[in-house]
Design an enzyme around this catalytic site. Sequence first.
Site, PDB file in Angstrom:
ATOM      1  N   HIS A 130       0.875  -1.181   0.000  1.00 54.56           N
ATOM      2  CA  HIS A 130       0.000   0.000   0.000  1.00 54.56           C
ATOM      3  C   HIS A 130       0.904   1.220   0.000  1.00 54.56           C
ATOM      4  O   HIS A 130       1.744   1.383   0.880  1.00 54.56           O
ATOM      5  CB  HIS A 130      -0.915   0.007   1.230  1.00 54.56           C
ATOM      6  CG  HIS A 130      -1.851   1.177   1.214  1.00 54.56           C
ATOM      7  ND1 HIS A 130      -3.140   1.103   0.705  1.00 54.56           N
ATOM      8  CD2 HIS A 130      -1.673   2.469   1.583  1.00 54.56           C
ATOM      9  CE1 HIS A 130      -3.710   2.288   0.789  1.00 54.56           C
ATOM     10  NE2 HIS A 130      -2.844   3.139   1.319  1.00 54.56           N
ATOM     11  N   CYS A 131       0.749   2.067  -1.009  1.00 55.98           N
ATOM     12  CA  CYS A 131       1.637   3.225  -1.146  1.00 55.98           C
ATOM     13  C   CYS A 131       0.895   4.503  -0.729  1.00 55.98           C
ATOM     14  O   CYS A 131      -0.075   4.884  -1.386  1.00 55.98           O
ATOM     15  CB  CYS A 131       2.127   3.339  -2.590  1.00 55.98           C
ATOM     16  SG  CYS A 131       3.161   4.787  -2.827  1.00 55.98           S
TER      17      CYS A 131
END
Length: 179
Positions: A130-131
């Site tokens: 998850h960025c």
Amino acid sequence: MAEWRPRCDPCGIVCIVSIYLIIIYTDYAFINWIVLPLNCNLATLGLSISVFQLILILLVWSHLKAAVSDPGVVPHPTHGLDISAKQLLNKKDDNEDHNWSVCVRCQMYRPPRAHHCRICQRCVRKMDHHCPWINNCVGELNQKYFILFLIYTGTACAYVLISILLSFIKSKLDSHQRM
Ligand SMILES: [Zn+2]
Ligand SMILES: [Zn+2]
């Protein structure tokens, strides 16, 4: 695919706003502090600024695509599943689906290489991570845009560094000629 929605994660929103402020400031600094002081002819000036604007447009495009695309969320089942130990055992025995696993948070079976994201609270196919910089998961469907975003960011950094180097060399040559 229709189930995906952008997250209202405060950290992700701060990161996205920061990215666009950095891009605007970089563009301003590049033009005013690096290119204009070079005193080149109009054609060279126009070309160097245009190339940088093109890189920034591609960077923004790839970032937006990575941020607002469905990363490949696994749709929730229409009916709740019985994920008791007995049923899990039966599922493992099933040759066709033996790579499928169970997500206890989503209460459903998920395909191979799908992982649960605690921030998105969804299972994502081929989830990488998850960025916060795109406020989204990097998964099967938006991975190419994320990689393009990294490539264009690297290209923009390299372009600015080379321009600073050329600016430095030119100022040294100019001062040498005046002596
Ligand atoms: Zn899940
Ligand atoms: Zn996520």
